[in-house]
Design a protein around this motif. Structure first.
Motif, short mmCIF file in Angstrom:
data_model
loop_
_atom_site.label_atom_id
_atom_site.label_comp_id
_atom_site.label_asym_id
_atom_site.label_seq_id
_atom_site.Cartn_x
_atom_site.Cartn_y
_atom_site.Cartn_z
N LYS A 109 0.68 -1.50 0.12
CA LYS A 109 0.29 -0.16 -0.01
C LYS A 109 0.92 1.27 0.02
O LYS A 109 0.98 1.88 -0.74
N SER A 112 3.33 1.61 -3.32
CA SER A 112 2.28 2.04 -4.46
C SER A 112 1.34 3.37 -4.94
O SER A 112 1.62 3.96 -5.81
N THR A 117 1.30 0.94 -11.38
CA THR A 117 0.27 -0.52 -11.15
C THR A 117 1.58 -1.62 -10.35
O THR A 117 2.17 -1.72 -9.97
N VAL A 118 0.68 -1.92 -9.58
CA VAL A 118 0.84 -3.06 -8.55
C VAL A 118 0.94 -4.41 -8.74
O VAL A 118 -0.58 -4.74 -9.68
N LEU A 140 -6.24 -4.46 -0.17
CA LEU A 140 -4.69 -3.75 -0.95
C LEU A 140 -5.46 -3.36 -2.21
O LEU A 140 -5.47 -2.29 -2.39
N PRO A 141 -6.11 -3.88 -3.01
CA PRO A 141 -7.28 -3.31 -4.18
C PRO A 141 -8.06 -1.31 -3.58
O PRO A 141 -7.86 -0.47 -4.40
N SER A 144 -4.93 0.62 -2.04
CA SER A 144 -3.37 1.19 -2.89
C SER A 144 -3.77 1.38 -3.50
O SER A 144 -5.01 3.02 -3.53
N THR A 148 -3.78 -2.16 -9.05
CA THR A 148 -3.71 -3.36 -8.44
C THR A 148 -4.20 -4.08 -9.68
O THR A 148 -5.38 -4.36 -9.27
#
Length: 302
Positions: A109, A112, A117-118, A140-141, A144, A148
Protein backbone atom coordinates in the motif's frame (compact mmCIF):
# COMPACT_ATOMS: atom_id res chain seq x y z
CA UNK A 1 22.71 -10.40 -4.29
CA UNK A 2 21.96 -7.73 -1.71
CA UNK A 3 18.43 -6.46 -1.25
CA UNK A 4 17.79 -2.79 -0.71
CA UNK A 5 16.01 -1.95 2.54
CA UNK A 6 14.44 1.47 2.25
CA UNK A 7 11.32 3.36 3.20
CA UNK A 8 8.91 4.68 0.59
CA UNK A 9 9.95 8.29 0.90
CA UNK A 10 13.53 7.32 0.02
CA UNK A 11 12.64 5.72 -3.29
CA UNK A 12 12.73 7.24 -6.74
CA UNK A 13 9.55 8.96 -7.86
CA UNK A 14 8.51 6.06 -10.06
CA UNK A 15 8.82 2.39 -9.14
CA UNK A 16 7.06 1.50 -12.39
CA UNK A 17 5.39 -1.92 -12.24
CA UNK A 18 5.60 -3.13 -8.64
CA UNK A 19 5.43 -6.88 -7.98
CA UNK A 20 5.04 -8.44 -4.54
CA UNK A 21 7.09 -11.63 -4.30
CA UNK A 22 7.12 -14.30 -1.57
CA UNK A 23 8.57 -17.32 -3.41
CA UNK A 24 5.23 -19.06 -4.00
CA UNK A 25 4.12 -20.47 -7.34
CA UNK A 26 1.55 -17.72 -7.84
CA UNK A 27 4.09 -15.06 -6.90
CA UNK A 28 6.26 -16.41 -9.72
CA UNK A 29 3.25 -16.12 -12.03
CA UNK A 30 2.74 -12.52 -10.88
CA UNK A 31 6.43 -11.84 -11.51
CA UNK A 32 6.13 -13.11 -15.07
CA UNK A 33 2.97 -11.08 -15.60
CA UNK A 34 4.54 -7.94 -14.14
CA UNK A 35 7.64 -8.29 -16.31
CA UNK A 36 5.49 -8.57 -19.42
CA UNK A 37 3.45 -5.56 -18.34
CA UNK A 38 6.62 -3.52 -17.75
CA UNK A 39 7.87 -4.38 -21.24
CA UNK A 40 4.56 -3.47 -22.85
CA UNK A 41 4.46 -0.11 -21.13
CA UNK A 42 8.20 0.63 -21.29
CA UNK A 43 8.22 0.91 -17.50
CA UNK A 44 10.69 -0.02 -14.80
CA UNK A 45 10.05 -3.22 -12.86
CA UNK A 46 10.39 -3.30 -9.07
CA UNK A 47 10.27 -6.53 -7.08
CA UNK A 48 9.63 -6.24 -3.36
CA UNK A 49 9.55 -8.79 -0.56
CA UNK A 50 8.28 -7.93 2.91
CA UNK A 51 9.52 -9.30 6.19
CA UNK A 52 8.60 -8.96 9.83
CA UNK A 53 10.76 -9.38 12.92
CA UNK A 54 9.12 -11.26 15.80
CA UNK A 55 9.41 -9.78 19.27
CA UNK A 56 11.52 -12.22 21.29
CA UNK A 57 12.18 -12.29 25.02
CA UNK A 58 15.22 -14.15 26.33
CA UNK A 59 15.58 -15.07 30.02
CA UNK A 60 19.35 -14.55 29.96
CA UNK A 61 22.27 -13.67 27.70
CA UNK A 62 23.20 -17.31 27.21
CA UNK A 63 19.89 -18.05 25.50
CA UNK A 64 20.29 -15.26 22.97
CA UNK A 65 21.12 -16.44 19.41
CA UNK A 66 24.38 -15.42 17.78
CA UNK A 67 22.47 -13.71 14.97
CA UNK A 68 19.53 -11.47 15.77
CA UNK A 69 16.07 -12.06 14.33
CA UNK A 70 16.18 -9.11 11.95
CA UNK A 71 19.37 -10.37 10.32
CA UNK A 72 17.85 -13.83 9.93
CA UNK A 73 14.65 -12.41 8.38
CA UNK A 74 16.55 -10.10 6.07
CA UNK A 75 18.82 -12.90 4.88
CA UNK A 76 15.77 -15.05 4.08
CA UNK A 77 14.22 -12.21 2.10
CA UNK A 78 17.44 -11.63 0.19
CA UNK A 79 17.39 -15.31 -0.77
CA UNK A 80 13.83 -14.88 -2.08
CA UNK A 81 14.85 -11.87 -4.11
CA UNK A 82 17.76 -13.85 -5.50
CA UNK A 83 15.26 -16.45 -6.70
CA UNK A 84 13.22 -13.68 -8.30
CA UNK A 85 16.31 -12.40 -10.09
CA UNK A 86 16.85 -15.87 -11.50
CA UNK A 87 13.30 -15.97 -12.84
CA UNK A 88 13.85 -12.57 -14.48
CA UNK A 89 17.22 -13.38 -16.03
CA UNK A 90 15.81 -12.96 -19.56
CA UNK A 91 14.02 -9.68 -18.83
CA UNK A 92 15.68 -6.91 -20.85
CA UNK A 93 14.21 -3.94 -18.99
CA UNK A 94 15.39 -2.21 -15.84
CA UNK A 95 14.73 -4.19 -12.65
CA UNK A 96 15.29 -3.24 -9.02
CA UNK A 97 14.85 -5.38 -5.91
CA UNK A 98 14.01 -4.30 -2.40
CA UNK A 99 13.30 -5.81 1.01
CA UNK A 100 10.93 -3.80 3.16
CA UNK A 101 10.17 -4.45 6.80
CA UNK A 102 6.48 -4.56 7.67
CA UNK A 103 3.18 -6.25 6.97
CA UNK A 104 2.92 -7.30 3.33
CA UNK A 105 -0.30 -5.45 2.58
CA UNK A 106 0.95 -2.32 4.31
CA UNK A 107 4.26 -2.41 2.43
CA UNK A 108 2.47 -2.71 -0.91
CA UNK A 109 0.00 0.00 0.00
CA UNK A 110 2.76 2.47 0.93
CA UNK A 111 4.88 1.72 -2.13
CA UNK A 112 1.89 1.93 -4.46
CA UNK A 113 2.05 5.72 -4.10
CA UNK A 114 5.28 5.52 -6.13
CA UNK A 115 4.20 2.90 -8.69
CA UNK A 116 2.16 2.84 -11.88
CA UNK A 117 0.61 -0.57 -11.19
CA UNK A 118 0.91 -3.22 -8.45
CA UNK A 119 0.84 -6.89 -9.47
CA UNK A 120 0.27 -9.73 -6.99
CA UNK A 121 -0.54 -13.42 -7.17
CA UNK A 122 -3.95 -14.60 -6.06
CA UNK A 123 -2.45 -16.54 -3.15
CA UNK A 124 0.97 -17.07 -1.65
CA UNK A 125 2.83 -18.40 1.35
CA UNK A 126 1.34 -16.15 3.96
CA UNK A 127 3.77 -13.32 3.26
CA UNK A 128 2.50 -11.21 0.41
CA UNK A 129 -0.54 -13.08 -0.77
CA UNK A 130 -1.15 -15.85 1.69
CA UNK A 131 -4.24 -13.88 2.65
CA UNK A 132 -5.29 -12.70 -0.80
CA UNK A 133 -8.89 -13.62 -1.49
CA UNK A 134 -9.12 -13.22 2.24
CA UNK A 135 -8.39 -9.97 4.04
CA UNK A 136 -5.76 -8.69 1.58
CA UNK A 137 -8.08 -9.25 -1.37
CA UNK A 138 -10.11 -6.30 -0.14
CA UNK A 139 -7.44 -4.36 1.77
CA UNK A 140 -4.89 -3.93 -0.99
CA UNK A 141 -7.12 -3.04 -3.96
CA UNK A 142 -9.22 -0.81 -1.74
CA UNK A 143 -6.30 1.11 -0.23
CA UNK A 144 -3.75 1.08 -3.05
CA UNK A 145 -2.80 4.44 -4.53
CA UNK A 146 -2.51 2.95 -8.03
CA UNK A 147 -4.25 0.17 -10.00
CA UNK A 148 -3.79 -3.35 -8.60
CA UNK A 149 -3.73 -6.47 -10.79
CA UNK A 150 -4.51 -9.79 -9.09
CA UNK A 151 -3.16 -12.68 -11.18
CA UNK A 152 -4.50 -16.25 -10.97
CA UNK A 153 -2.16 -19.11 -11.61
CA UNK A 154 -4.26 -21.57 -13.56
CA UNK A 155 -4.86 -19.78 -16.85
CA UNK A 156 -2.86 -18.15 -19.62
CA UNK A 157 -4.27 -15.14 -21.45
CA UNK A 158 -4.77 -15.18 -25.23
CA UNK A 159 -3.15 -12.21 -26.94
CA UNK A 160 -6.21 -11.72 -29.16
CA UNK A 161 -8.65 -11.64 -26.23
CA UNK A 162 -10.18 -8.26 -25.34
CA UNK A 163 -9.67 -6.11 -22.28
CA UNK A 164 -13.03 -5.86 -20.51
CA UNK A 165 -14.07 -2.93 -18.33
CA UNK A 166 -17.20 -2.48 -16.25
CA UNK A 167 -18.87 0.93 -16.09
CA UNK A 168 -21.95 2.09 -14.20
CA UNK A 169 -22.17 5.81 -14.87
CA UNK A 170 -20.09 6.69 -11.80
CA UNK A 171 -16.87 8.69 -11.81
CA UNK A 172 -15.04 5.58 -10.59
CA UNK A 173 -16.38 3.61 -13.53
CA UNK A 174 -15.29 6.30 -16.00
CA UNK A 175 -11.80 6.39 -14.51
CA UNK A 176 -11.64 2.60 -14.83
CA UNK A 177 -12.75 2.88 -18.46
CA UNK A 178 -9.96 5.24 -19.50
CA UNK A 179 -7.42 3.20 -17.52
CA UNK A 180 -8.60 0.08 -19.35
CA UNK A 181 -8.34 1.92 -22.67
CA UNK A 182 -4.73 2.81 -21.95
CA UNK A 183 -3.93 -0.81 -21.04
CA UNK A 184 -5.72 -2.18 -24.12
CA UNK A 185 -3.84 0.28 -26.33
CA UNK A 186 -0.49 -0.83 -24.89
CA UNK A 187 -1.42 -4.45 -25.67
CA UNK A 188 -2.90 -3.82 -29.13
CA UNK A 189 -6.06 -5.43 -27.80
CA UNK A 190 -9.72 -4.57 -28.29
CA UNK A 191 -11.67 -2.91 -25.47
CA UNK A 192 -15.08 -4.22 -24.46
CA UNK A 193 -17.10 -1.81 -22.28
CA UNK A 194 -19.86 -3.48 -20.27
CA UNK A 195 -22.64 -1.71 -18.40
CA UNK A 196 -24.84 -4.27 -16.65
CA UNK A 197 -28.53 -3.53 -16.20
CA UNK A 198 -29.68 -5.46 -13.10
CA UNK A 199 -32.60 -7.78 -13.72
CA UNK A 200 -36.01 -6.56 -12.55
CA UNK A 201 -36.25 -9.33 -9.97
CA UNK A 202 -33.39 -7.78 -8.01
CA UNK A 203 -35.19 -4.45 -7.74
CA UNK A 204 -38.48 -6.10 -6.76
CA UNK A 205 -36.78 -7.90 -3.89
CA UNK A 206 -35.90 -4.57 -2.27
CA UNK A 207 -38.77 -2.47 -3.65
CA UNK A 208 -41.81 -4.76 -4.05
CA UNK A 209 -44.08 -1.80 -4.71
CA UNK A 210 -42.34 -1.09 -8.02
CA UNK A 211 -44.15 -1.96 -11.23
CA UNK A 212 -41.50 -3.26 -13.61
CA UNK A 213 -42.28 -4.50 -17.07
CA UNK A 214 -40.42 -5.57 -20.20
CA UNK A 215 -41.23 -2.16 -21.65
CA UNK A 216 -39.56 -0.38 -18.73
CA UNK A 217 -36.48 -2.61 -18.95
CA UNK A 218 -36.20 -2.09 -22.71
CA UNK A 219 -36.47 1.67 -22.30
CA UNK A 220 -33.80 1.72 -19.60
CA UNK A 221 -31.56 -0.53 -21.69
CA UNK A 222 -31.86 1.84 -24.64
CA UNK A 223 -30.98 4.79 -22.41
CA UNK A 224 -27.85 3.03 -21.19
CA UNK A 225 -26.88 2.07 -24.75
CA UNK A 226 -27.15 5.71 -25.80
CA UNK A 227 -25.03 6.78 -22.84
CA UNK A 228 -22.44 4.14 -23.74
CA UNK A 229 -22.27 5.47 -27.29
CA UNK A 230 -21.08 8.78 -25.88
CA UNK A 231 -18.49 6.98 -23.74
CA UNK A 232 -17.24 5.01 -26.76
CA UNK A 233 -16.87 8.28 -28.67
CA UNK A 234 -14.88 9.80 -25.79
CA UNK A 235 -12.53 6.82 -25.72
CA UNK A 236 -12.15 6.83 -29.50
CA UNK A 237 -11.21 10.50 -29.44
CA UNK A 238 -8.35 9.82 -27.01
CA UNK A 239 -7.36 6.43 -28.47
CA UNK A 240 -8.22 6.66 -32.20
CA UNK A 241 -6.57 3.34 -33.13
CA UNK A 242 -8.32 1.35 -30.41
CA UNK A 243 -11.11 -1.05 -31.34
CA UNK A 244 -13.95 -0.41 -28.90
CA UNK A 245 -17.19 -2.30 -28.39
CA UNK A 246 -19.94 -1.71 -25.83
CA UNK A 247 -22.83 -3.77 -24.55
CA UNK A 248 -25.61 -3.58 -21.97
CA UNK A 249 -26.43 -7.11 -20.76
CA UNK A 250 -29.28 -7.66 -18.31
CA UNK A 251 -28.69 -9.76 -15.20
CA UNK A 252 -26.61 -10.00 -12.06
CA UNK A 253 -23.55 -7.71 -12.44
CA UNK A 254 -21.18 -10.03 -10.58
CA UNK A 255 -22.24 -13.12 -12.52
CA UNK A 256 -21.97 -11.37 -15.89
CA UNK A 257 -18.54 -9.91 -15.15
CA UNK A 258 -17.19 -13.22 -13.80
CA UNK A 259 -18.32 -14.85 -17.05
CA UNK A 260 -16.69 -12.07 -19.11
CA UNK A 261 -13.45 -12.41 -17.14
CA UNK A 262 -13.22 -16.09 -18.12
CA UNK A 263 -12.32 -15.14 -21.71
CA UNK A 264 -10.84 -11.64 -21.29
CA UNK A 265 -7.09 -11.10 -21.07
CA UNK A 266 -7.80 -8.55 -18.31
CA UNK A 267 -10.95 -7.33 -16.59
CA UNK A 268 -10.87 -3.80 -15.17
CA UNK A 269 -13.12 -2.59 -12.35
CA UNK A 270 -13.47 0.55 -10.30
CA UNK A 271 -12.93 0.18 -6.58
CA UNK A 272 -16.49 1.31 -5.94
CA UNK A 273 -19.46 2.60 -7.91
CA UNK A 274 -23.13 3.36 -7.44
CA UNK A 275 -23.86 0.81 -4.75
CA UNK A 276 -26.08 1.59 -1.80
CA UNK A 277 -23.02 2.05 0.41
CA UNK A 278 -20.90 4.27 -1.82
CA UNK A 279 -18.43 4.93 0.96
CA UNK A 280 -17.41 1.26 1.04
CA UNK A 281 -13.73 1.00 0.14
CA UNK A 282 -14.34 -1.90 -2.24
CA UNK A 283 -17.77 -2.23 -3.81
CA UNK A 284 -19.71 -5.48 -3.59
CA UNK A 285 -19.47 -6.15 -7.34
CA UNK A 286 -15.71 -5.51 -7.47
CA UNK A 287 -15.21 -7.68 -4.40
CA UNK A 288 -17.39 -10.48 -5.79
CA UNK A 289 -15.62 -10.52 -9.16
CA UNK A 290 -12.20 -10.38 -7.51
CA UNK A 291 -12.99 -13.42 -5.39
CA UNK A 292 -14.53 -15.55 -8.14
CA UNK A 293 -12.98 -14.63 -11.49
CA UNK A 294 -10.68 -17.05 -13.31
CA UNK A 295 -8.77 -14.34 -15.17
CA UNK A 296 -6.58 -11.41 -14.11
CA UNK A 297 -8.48 -8.55 -12.47
CA UNK A 298 -7.37 -4.93 -12.27
CA UNK A 299 -8.98 -2.73 -9.62
CA UNK A 300 -8.61 1.00 -10.23
CA UNK A 301 -8.79 3.21 -7.13
CA UNK A 302 -11.17 6.12 -7.26
Amino acid sequence: MTAENRTADQTSTNLGILVGYDGSELAARALEYGATEATRRSAALTVVAAYTVPAMIYPNIASMPEENEEQVSLRAVEKLLGEAAGLLRDHVGRVSYRADRGDAAGVLKDLSAHARTVVVGARGRGGFMGRILGSVSTALPAHSHCPTIVVPGHRSEADDAPVVVAVDGSDAGRLAMFTAAEVASSRNAALNIICVLPAGEEWLYWYPELELSAEVSDRRKKQLEEALEAEVAAVAQQFPDLQVEAEVPIGDPTEILVEAAATAQLTVLGSRGRGAVRSALLGSVSRGVLHRADGPIMVVPS
